[in-house]
Motif scaffolding. Structure first.
Motif, mmCIF file in Angstrom:
data_model
loop_
_atom_site.group_PDB
_atom_site.id
_atom_site.type_symbol
_atom_site.label_atom_id
_atom_site.label_comp_id
_atom_site.label_asym_id
_atom_site.label_seq_id
_atom_site.Cartn_x
_atom_site.Cartn_y
_atom_site.Cartn_z
ATOM 1 N N LEU A 105 -8.602 -3.737 -5.966
ATOM 2 C CA LEU A 105 -7.659 -2.749 -5.184
ATOM 3 C C LEU A 105 -8.267 -2.871 -3.977
ATOM 4 C CD1 LEU A 105 -7.235 0.434 -7.269
ATOM 5 C CD2 LEU A 105 -5.296 -1.826 -7.040
ATOM 6 N N ALA A 122 0.237 -1.251 0.028
ATOM 7 C CA ALA A 122 -0.143 -0.307 0.123
ATOM 8 C C ALA A 122 1.059 1.244 -0.062
ATOM 9 C CB ALA A 122 -0.830 0.241 1.581
ATOM 10 N N CYS A 157 -1.197 -2.577 -3.650
ATOM 11 C CA CYS A 157 -2.503 -3.246 -2.524
ATOM 12 C C CYS A 157 -3.616 -4.018 -3.221
ATOM 13 C CB CYS A 157 -3.206 -2.395 -2.209
ATOM 14 S SG CYS A 157 -4.671 -1.497 -3.408
ATOM 15 N N MET A 181 -5.515 5.223 -4.498
ATOM 16 C CA MET A 181 -5.407 4.176 -5.905
ATOM 17 C C MET A 181 -4.026 4.805 -7.006
ATOM 18 S SD MET A 181 -9.416 3.765 -7.605
ATOM 19 C CE MET A 181 -9.518 4.627 -8.355
ATOM 20 N N ALA A 182 -3.372 4.443 -6.411
ATOM 21 C CA ALA A 182 -2.164 5.456 -7.639
ATOM 22 C C ALA A 182 -0.823 3.992 -7.434
ATOM 23 C CB ALA A 182 -1.860 6.929 -6.944
ATOM 24 N N CYS A 183 -1.017 3.278 -6.953
ATOM 25 C CA CYS A 183 0.463 2.385 -6.832
ATOM 26 C C CYS A 183 0.055 0.757 -7.604
ATOM 27 C CB CYS A 183 0.945 2.596 -5.504
ATOM 28 S SG CYS A 183 0.290 1.414 -3.934
ATOM 29 N N GLY A 222 -0.482 4.773 0.527
ATOM 30 C CA GLY A 222 -1.846 4.940 1.675
ATOM 31 C C GLY A 222 -2.941 5.216 1.119
ATOM 32 N N GLY A 223 -3.787 4.525 -0.351
ATOM 33 C CA GLY A 223 -4.770 4.278 -0.452
ATOM 34 C C GLY A 223 -5.297 5.004 -1.171
HETATM 35 S S1 FES Z 1 -3.081 1.292 -2.005
HETATM 36 FE FE1 FES Z 1 -1.746 1.822 -3.825
HETATM 37 S S2 FES Z 1 -3.656 1.878 -5.028
HETATM 38 FE FE2 FES Z 1 -4.398 0.809 -2.915
#
Ligand code: FES
Length: 122
Positions: A100, A54, A65, A60-62, A57-58
């Motif tokens: 995700l 992650a 997760c 939606m850019a990596c 950090g949530g």
């Molecule tokens: S934590 Fe980065 S896309 Fe879900």
């Protein structure tokens, strides 16, 4: 009439937390109680589940997760967020059951959910 028998106001909250099972690529299984309202990713990070980094950090850019949802749970999940599909295209070996985990919010309806972690993340 007050019927509550628990001396602590949070007993029901603790007792009723949904269980989420995380399965690593090597087959190791981790079943954890995760509070309603957290994401499946947040539950993994709080419980040190290997393979769900992650990095964003949530946000939606990596796609670190990324998880595979066990097939019989697929229909019970919330629909994908805008842009989630595009980010999943960047994930390692996505399939039709990819999500995700930062976009899957834990609720009572997801009690028993099983997710698998892709091998490259393990
Ligand atoms: S934590 Fe980065 S896309 Fe879900």
């Amino acid at each position: 009439m007050f019927l509550h028998t628990c001396p602590f106001f949070f007993c029901d909250y603790i007792k009723d937390m949904p269980k989420i099972t995380y399965i690593e690529d090597n087959g190791s299984s981790h079943t954890k109680e995760i509070a309603n309202g957290l994401s499946v990713m947040e539950g993994a990070v709080q419980n040190d589940i290997p393979g769900i980094d992650a990095d964003c950090g949530g946000g939606m850019a990596c796609a670190t997760c990324h998880v595979y949802i066990k097939e019989d749970w697929w229909e019970k999940l919330q629909t994908k967020a805008d842009g989630e599909e595009d980010m999943l295209d960047m994930a390692y070996e996505p399939n039709k059951f990819s999500r995700l985990s930062c976009q899957v919010i834990v609720s009572d309806e997801l009690d028993g959910l099983v997710v698998s972690i892709p091998s490259k993340q393990g």
